[in-house]
Write a protein that holds these residues in place. Sequence first.
Motif, PDB file in Angstrom:
ATOM      1  N   MET A  18       0.838  -1.197   0.000  1.00 15.54           N
ATOM      2  CA  MET A  18       0.000   0.000   0.000  1.00 15.54           C
ATOM      3  C   MET A  18       0.872   1.245   0.000  1.00 15.54           C
ATOM      4  SD  MET A  18      -3.067   0.377  -0.239  1.00 15.54           S
ATOM      5  CE  MET A  18      -4.442   1.406   0.027  1.00 15.54           C
ATOM      6  N   HIS A  19       1.524   1.526  -1.109  1.00 11.41           N
ATOM      7  CA  HIS A  19       2.369   2.703  -1.177  1.00 11.41           C
ATOM      8  C   HIS A  19       1.532   3.934  -1.523  1.00 11.41           C
ATOM      9  CE1 HIS A  19       2.333   2.082  -5.532  1.00 11.41           C
ATOM     10  NE2 HIS A  19       2.582   0.827  -5.257  1.00 11.41           N
ATOM     11  N   GLU A  20       2.134   5.107  -1.407  1.00 13.36           N
ATOM     12  CA  GLU A  20       1.415   6.372  -1.528  1.00 13.36           C
ATOM     13  C   GLU A  20       0.723   6.536  -2.876  1.00 13.36           C
ATOM     14  OE1 GLU A  20       2.297  11.147  -1.106  1.00 13.36           O
ATOM     15  OE2 GLU A  20       3.799   9.712  -0.434  1.00 13.36           O
ATOM     16  N   THR A  21       1.368   6.130  -3.948  1.00 13.90           N
ATOM     17  CA  THR A  21       0.775   6.270  -5.277  1.00 13.90           C
ATOM     18  C   THR A  21      -0.498   5.444  -5.399  1.00 13.90           C
ATOM     19  OG1 THR A  21       2.991   6.591  -6.177  1.00 13.90           O
ATOM     20  CG2 THR A  21       1.238   6.094  -7.755  1.00 13.90           C
ATOM     21  N   LEU A  22      -0.452   4.201  -4.945  1.00 12.53           N
ATOM     22  CA  LEU A  22      -1.631   3.344  -4.994  1.00 12.53           C
ATOM     23  C   LEU A  22      -2.751   3.925  -4.137  1.00 12.53           C
ATOM     24  CD1 LEU A  22      -3.071   0.765  -5.893  1.00 12.53           C
ATOM     25  CD2 LEU A  22      -2.003  -0.403  -3.949  1.00 12.53           C
ATOM     26  N   CYS A  23      -2.409   4.437  -2.989  1.00 11.43           N
ATOM     27  CA  CYS A  23      -3.402   5.039  -2.098  1.00 11.43           C
ATOM     28  C   CYS A  23      -4.078   6.231  -2.781  1.00 11.43           C
ATOM     29  CB  CYS A  23      -2.725   5.461  -0.803  1.00 11.43           C
ATOM     30  SG  CYS A  23      -3.859   5.835   0.520  1.00 11.43           S
ATOM     31  N   LEU A  24      -3.307   7.090  -3.415  1.00 11.60           N
ATOM     32  CA  LEU A  24      -3.859   8.241  -4.132  1.00 11.60           C
ATOM     33  C   LEU A  24      -4.723   7.796  -5.314  1.00 11.60           C
ATOM     34  CD1 LEU A  24      -0.792  10.667  -4.099  1.00 11.60           C
ATOM     35  CD2 LEU A  24      -2.934  10.897  -2.815  1.00 11.60           C
ATOM     36  N   GLN A  25      -4.290   6.755  -6.020  1.00 13.37           N
ATOM     37  CA  GLN A  25      -5.069   6.239  -7.141  1.00 13.37           C
ATOM     38  C   GLN A  25      -6.416   5.684  -6.682  1.00 13.37           C
ATOM     39  OE1 GLN A  25      -2.252   3.455  -8.759  1.00 13.37           O
ATOM     40  NE2 GLN A  25      -1.402   4.934 -10.214  1.00 13.37           N
ATOM     41  N   LEU A  26      -6.412   4.965  -5.568  1.00 18.71           N
ATOM     42  CA  LEU A  26      -7.665   4.425  -5.034  1.00 18.71           C
ATOM     43  C   LEU A  26      -8.606   5.540  -4.586  1.00 18.71           C
ATOM     44  CD1 LEU A  26      -6.336   1.380  -2.983  1.00 18.71           C
ATOM     45  CD2 LEU A  26      -7.669   1.304  -5.089  1.00 18.71           C
ATOM     46  N   ALA A  27      -8.068   6.559  -3.926  1.00 19.13           N
ATOM     47  CA  ALA A  27      -8.890   7.692  -3.497  1.00 19.13           C
ATOM     48  C   ALA A  27      -9.461   8.427  -4.709  1.00 19.13           C
ATOM     49  CB  ALA A  27      -8.078   8.647  -2.627  1.00 19.13           C
ATOM     50  N   ALA A  28      -8.634   8.654  -5.727  1.00 20.19           N
ATOM     51  CA  ALA A  28      -9.099   9.332  -6.939  1.00 20.19           C
ATOM     52  C   ALA A  28     -10.176   8.514  -7.645  1.00 20.19           C
ATOM     53  CB  ALA A  28      -7.922   9.596  -7.880  1.00 20.19           C
ATOM     54  N   ALA A  29      -9.995   7.200  -7.702  1.00 20.09           N
ATOM     55  CA  ALA A  29     -11.000   6.336  -8.334  1.00 20.09           C
ATOM     56  C   ALA A  29     -12.330   6.430  -7.597  1.00 20.09           C
ATOM     57  CB  ALA A  29     -10.501   4.895  -8.363  1.00 20.09           C
ATOM     58  N   CYS A  30     -12.301   6.462  -6.279  1.00 19.14           N
ATOM     59  CA  CYS A  30     -13.540   6.595  -5.487  1.00 19.14           C
ATOM     60  C   CYS A  30     -14.220   7.924  -5.780  1.00 19.14           C
ATOM     61  CB  CYS A  30     -13.239   6.484  -4.003  1.00 19.14           C
ATOM     62  SG  CYS A  30     -12.763   4.838  -3.479  1.00 19.14           S
ATOM     63  N   TRP A  31     -13.474   8.994  -5.780  1.00 17.94           N
ATOM     64  CA  TRP A  31     -14.051  10.314  -6.017  1.00 17.94           C
ATOM     65  C   TRP A  31     -14.604  10.433  -7.437  1.00 17.94           C
ATOM     66  CZ3 TRP A  31     -10.879  14.821  -3.480  1.00 17.94           C
ATOM     67  CH2 TRP A  31     -10.817  14.601  -2.108  1.00 17.94           C
ATOM     68  N   ILE A  32     -13.863   9.939  -8.406  1.00 18.39           N
ATOM     69  CA  ILE A  32     -14.288  10.056  -9.800  1.00 18.39           C
ATOM     70  C   ILE A  32     -15.540   9.217 -10.057  1.00 18.39           C
ATOM     71  CG2 ILE A  32     -13.639   9.488 -12.186  1.00 18.39           C
ATOM     72  CD1 ILE A  32     -10.746  10.364 -11.372  1.00 18.39           C
ATOM     73  N   THR A  33     -15.563   7.979  -9.576  1.00 16.04           N
ATOM     74  CA  THR A  33     -16.751   7.146  -9.803  1.00 16.04           C
ATOM     75  C   THR A  33     -17.960   7.689  -9.039  1.00 16.04           C
ATOM     76  OG1 THR A  33     -16.073   5.607  -8.056  1.00 16.04           O
ATOM     77  CG2 THR A  33     -15.490   5.018 -10.322  1.00 16.04           C
ATOM     78  N   GLY A  34     -17.754   8.181  -7.833  1.00 18.26           N
ATOM     79  CA  GLY A  34     -18.870   8.766  -7.079  1.00 18.26           C
ATOM     80  C   GLY A  34     -19.423   9.998  -7.760  1.00 18.26           C
ATOM     81  N   PHE A  35     -18.535  10.878  -8.212  1.00 19.08           N
ATOM     82  CA  PHE A  35     -18.967  12.084  -8.909  1.00 19.08           C
ATOM     83  C   PHE A  35     -19.647  11.730 -10.235  1.00 19.08           C
ATOM     84  CE2 PHE A  35     -18.168  15.656 -11.820  1.00 19.08           C
ATOM     85  CZ  PHE A  35     -18.808  16.675 -11.123  1.00 19.08           C
ATOM     86  N   GLY A  36     -19.044  10.819 -10.984  1.00 14.29           N
ATOM     87  CA  GLY A  36     -19.639  10.400 -12.260  1.00 14.29           C
ATOM     88  C   GLY A  36     -21.015   9.775 -12.088  1.00 14.29           C
ATOM     89  N   ASN A  37     -21.159   8.940 -11.063  1.00 12.26           N
ATOM     90  CA  ASN A  37     -22.448   8.324 -10.780  1.00 12.26           C
ATOM     91  C   ASN A  37     -23.489   9.389 -10.450  1.00 12.26           C
ATOM     92  OD1 ASN A  37     -24.431   6.345  -9.935  1.00 12.26           O
ATOM     93  ND2 ASN A  37     -23.854   6.876  -7.850  1.00 12.26           N
ATOM     94  N   SER A  38     -23.124  10.364  -9.634  1.00 10.43           N
ATOM     95  CA  SER A  38     -24.052  11.425  -9.249  1.00 10.43           C
ATOM     96  C   SER A  38     -24.484  12.249 -10.465  1.00 10.43           C
ATOM     97  CB  SER A  38     -23.422  12.347  -8.212  1.00 10.43           C
ATOM     98  OG  SER A  38     -23.138  11.646  -7.043  1.00 10.43           O
ATOM     99  N   VAL A  39     -23.535  12.620 -11.295  1.00  9.51           N
ATOM    100  CA  VAL A  39     -23.851  13.418 -12.484  1.00  9.51           C
ATOM    101  C   VAL A  39     -24.739  12.620 -13.435  1.00  9.51           C
ATOM    102  CG1 VAL A  39     -22.843  14.452 -14.568  1.00  9.51           C
ATOM    103  CG2 VAL A  39     -21.817  14.889 -12.334  1.00  9.51           C
TER     104      VAL A  39
END
Length: 194
Positions: A18-39
């Motif tokens: 669980m390195h920093e890059t993977l953590c940031l990628q997972l957080a970004a994926a959550c935000w992007i899919t949540g925002f996309g779903n809402s829109v």
Amino acid sequence: MNWVNESIIQELSCWVLMHETLCLQLAAACWITGFGNSVWLSTLTLQLPLCDPYVIDHFLCEVPALLKLSCVDTTANEGELFLVSVLFHLIPLTLILTSYAFIGRAVMRIQSAEGRQKAFGTCGSHLIVVSLFYGTATSMYLQPPSPSSKDRGKTVSLFYGIIAPMLNPLIYTLRNKEVKEAFKRLVARVFLIK
């Protein structure tokens, strides 16, 4: 001493995975899919023609409440909402429960009873929070339509939107010894006064 070395090795292997890059990628994926779903769902819902009265019989302006205001058949929208609910509720819940089954199996291998109890205590509070959120959200979005579901939907929405998040700090902090003692003193004082 062997348990300490094993614990350090497990922490280091988790850090490597669980390195920093993977953590940031997972957080970004959550935000992007949540925002996309809402829109996506909002766009589909707001394109529907609405009937009078323009009053939402709900606490929140959610998609199921908005669909009830429409003058046209909303079967396609309800199907899409169901699909998204399965995707964002049941699949993550299944993955969480599966990972906790593996964690439970690993915890059972711990030799000391105190170690097992501590591990189950940590996992237990998280599972309570997960159950509160996913249980109520799943029943809100995946409930079959019925005449009594209107009021039940309001209650469940209120619970998962307000009550469950308010309980999270209490659930997590009750694991702390000082907080437990303060809570016991508060309860004793309240019941002695009354």
